[in-house]
Design an enzyme around this catalytic site. Structure first.
Site, mmCIF file in Angstrom:
data_model
loop_
_atom_site.group_PDB
_atom_site.id
_atom_site.type_symbol
_atom_site.label_atom_id
_atom_site.label_comp_id
_atom_site.label_asym_id
_atom_site.label_seq_id
_atom_site.Cartn_x
_atom_site.Cartn_y
_atom_site.Cartn_z
ATOM 1 N N TYR A 141 0.823 -1.212 0.000
ATOM 2 C CA TYR A 141 0.000 0.000 0.000
ATOM 3 C C TYR A 141 0.855 1.259 0.000
ATOM 4 C CZ TYR A 141 -4.689 -1.923 0.841
ATOM 5 O OH TYR A 141 -5.897 -2.551 0.722
ATOM 6 N N LYS A 188 3.318 -15.391 2.537
ATOM 7 C CA LYS A 188 3.520 -16.076 1.257
ATOM 8 C C LYS A 188 5.024 -16.293 1.146
ATOM 9 C CE LYS A 188 1.916 -17.756 -2.647
ATOM 10 N NZ LYS A 188 1.038 -18.937 -2.740
ATOM 11 N N ASP A 220 -2.884 -18.408 0.565
ATOM 12 C CA ASP A 220 -3.850 -19.109 -0.286
ATOM 13 C C ASP A 220 -4.563 -20.202 0.515
ATOM 14 O OD1 ASP A 220 -1.376 -20.353 -0.198
ATOM 15 O OD2 ASP A 220 -1.331 -20.936 -2.304
ATOM 16 N N ASP A 244 -6.323 -7.093 4.291
ATOM 17 C CA ASP A 244 -7.458 -6.436 3.620
ATOM 18 C C ASP A 244 -8.360 -7.496 2.994
ATOM 19 O OD1 ASP A 244 -8.964 -4.308 2.393
ATOM 20 O OD2 ASP A 244 -7.979 -4.836 0.514
ATOM 21 N N ASP A 248 -12.315 -9.126 4.377
ATOM 22 C CA ASP A 248 -13.577 -9.144 3.614
ATOM 23 C C ASP A 248 -14.103 -10.577 3.521
ATOM 24 O OD1 ASP A 248 -13.491 -6.385 3.043
ATOM 25 O OD2 ASP A 248 -14.190 -6.706 0.995
HETATM 26 C C1 IPM Z 1 -10.395 -1.158 4.000
HETATM 27 C C2 IPM Z 1 -10.656 -0.562 2.642
HETATM 28 C C3 IPM Z 1 -9.497 0.363 2.277
HETATM 29 C C4 IPM Z 1 -8.242 -0.468 2.216
HETATM 30 C C5 IPM Z 1 -9.694 1.143 0.979
HETATM 31 C C6 IPM Z 1 -10.984 1.940 0.989
HETATM 32 C C7 IPM Z 1 -8.513 2.049 0.700
HETATM 33 O O1 IPM Z 1 -10.841 -1.560 1.691
HETATM 34 O O2 IPM Z 1 -10.264 -0.385 4.967
HETATM 35 O O3 IPM Z 1 -10.334 -2.375 4.120
HETATM 36 O O4 IPM Z 1 -7.938 -1.091 1.190
HETATM 37 O O5 IPM Z 1 -7.521 -0.496 3.221
HETATM 38 MN MN MN Z 2 -10.840 -3.579 2.510
#
Ligand code: IPM
Ligand code: MN
Length: 353
Positions: A141, A188, A220, A244, A248
């Site tokens: 990032y 990884k 993975d 990240d 999710d």
């Molecule tokens: C998160 C979001 C952010 C990230 C984006 C909006 C930049 O997806 O906080 O998980 O990738 O960190």
């Molecule tokens: Mn995210």
């Protein structure tokens, strides 16, 4: 106690869920005898519209004078042109970096009341209760990145240093000590040099925490185990990008992305608290947003930045009771089931507190 909280509602459903979290905090302040001052500032797409900058200097000034930041969500189709020079997300990344908020805590658990809501078989979800600790100010990032002039080449660079991995690993080990004493470090290492450094460094930090059981898994494989044996995880430690993605994925276990809170912490008490979900422009302004992730983020603020553990628990318990009582926002209502609005859901949480 007295505390000043910077409020950054942001874009899309951000302002709607933020209004509910502020109401909950005001209620907590009244009930427990605290004085919270809220200072609102601009960040994200709305800040671009009003000032041309996703993170205006005035916002940083306000935030620097406060005890914590509460953030709604940023982004939306209006600002999503990938060739634009300024993007709302830069505001969020800039805040994380400015305050050196290197540890992002994302707790994920399955609420029994919502177990039927996930695509997994209910027996797999029994006892799911994990904490993802994501490194937040390093890695790909923030490494050197560029789109080459010819438009045919672009690169992003994953870089980690030993101190960067050490400091977030300490956070993860300490969190494990307060939970079930198990840490899974994700990497990884079979392919990436930065991830071999990651693994080696985590093994070194482990020497200070002999009471914690440590294992290493490749990212993975981790994606698969999160779905096949989610209850086996306690604390998961991952790099910025892997954390990240995994968070999710893990959100599926909670029934809805709208359920999940997060805390971003540095070396002191100051922190930034935001739901894991995004700005959901498709449902913005309709009273359909689930305020749970935002309200639970406010609970984390009470716990980590203000040290108010009883108050944090009271909010978390009230959310559980609200769900058990059958209150549902649109995202967690079953096909034919009825649902209540964002405000009504928050009102129920307040009554339970
Ligand atoms: C998160 C979001 C952010 C990230 C984006 C909006 C930049 O997806 O906080 O998980 O990738 O960190
Ligand atoms: Mn995210």
């Amino acid at each position: 106690m007295k505390a000043t909280i910077t409020v950054l509602p942001g874009d899309g459903i951000g302002p709607e869920v933020m209004a509910q979290a502020v109401r909950v905090l005001e209620h907590v302040a009244g009930k427990y005898g605290h004085e919270f001052t809220f200072q609102e500032a601009l960040m994200g797409g709305i800040a671009i519209d009003k000032t041309g900058n996703p993170l205006p200097p005035e916002t940083l000034r306000v935030a620097e004078q406060s005890d914590a930041i509460l953030l709604g969500a940023v982004g939306g189709p209006k600002w999503s042109d990938p060739t634009a020079a300024v993007r709302p997300e830069q505001g969020l990344l800039g805040l994380r970096k400015h305050f050196e908020l290197f540890a992002n805590l994302r707790p994920v658990k399955t609420y029994p009341a919502l177990a039927g809501f996930t695509p997994l078989r209910p027996e797999l979800l029994e006892g799911v209760d994990m904490l993802i600790v994501r490194e937040l100010t390093g890695g790909i990032y923030f490494g050197p990145s560029q789109e080459q002039g010819d438009g045919d080449t672009a690169y992003d660079t994953e870089i980690y240093t030993v101190p960067e991995v050490q400091r977030v690993a300490h956070v993860a080990f300490r969190a494990a000590q307060g939970r079930r004493n198990k840490l899974t470090s994700v990497d990884k290492a079979n392919v990436m040099a930065s991830m071999r450094l990651w693994r080696r460094t985590v093994i070194g930090v482990h020497e200070d925490y002999s009471d914690v059981e440590l294992d290493h898994i490749l990212v993975d494989a981790c994606t698969m185990y999160l779905m096949t044996r989610p209850a086996s995880f306690d604390v998961i430690l991952a790099s910025n990008i892997f954390g990240d993605i995994l968070s999710d994925e893990a959100s599926v276990l909670a029934g809805s992305l709208g359920m999940l809170p997060s805390a971003s912490l540095g070396s002191g008490k100051f922190g930034l608290y935001e739901p894991v979900h995004g700005s959901a422009p498709d449902i913005a302004g309709q009273g359909k947003a689930n305020p749970t992730g935002m309200i639970l983020s406010a609970a984390l603020l009470l716990r980590y930045s203000l040290g108010l553990e009883d108050e944090a628990r009271a909010v978390e318990t009230a959310v559980e009771q609200t769900l058990e009582a059958g209150a549902r926002t649109a995202d967690i209502a079953s096909g034919s089931g009825s649902y209540i609005s964002t405000d009504e859901f928050a009102q129920t949480v307040i009554e339970k507190i």
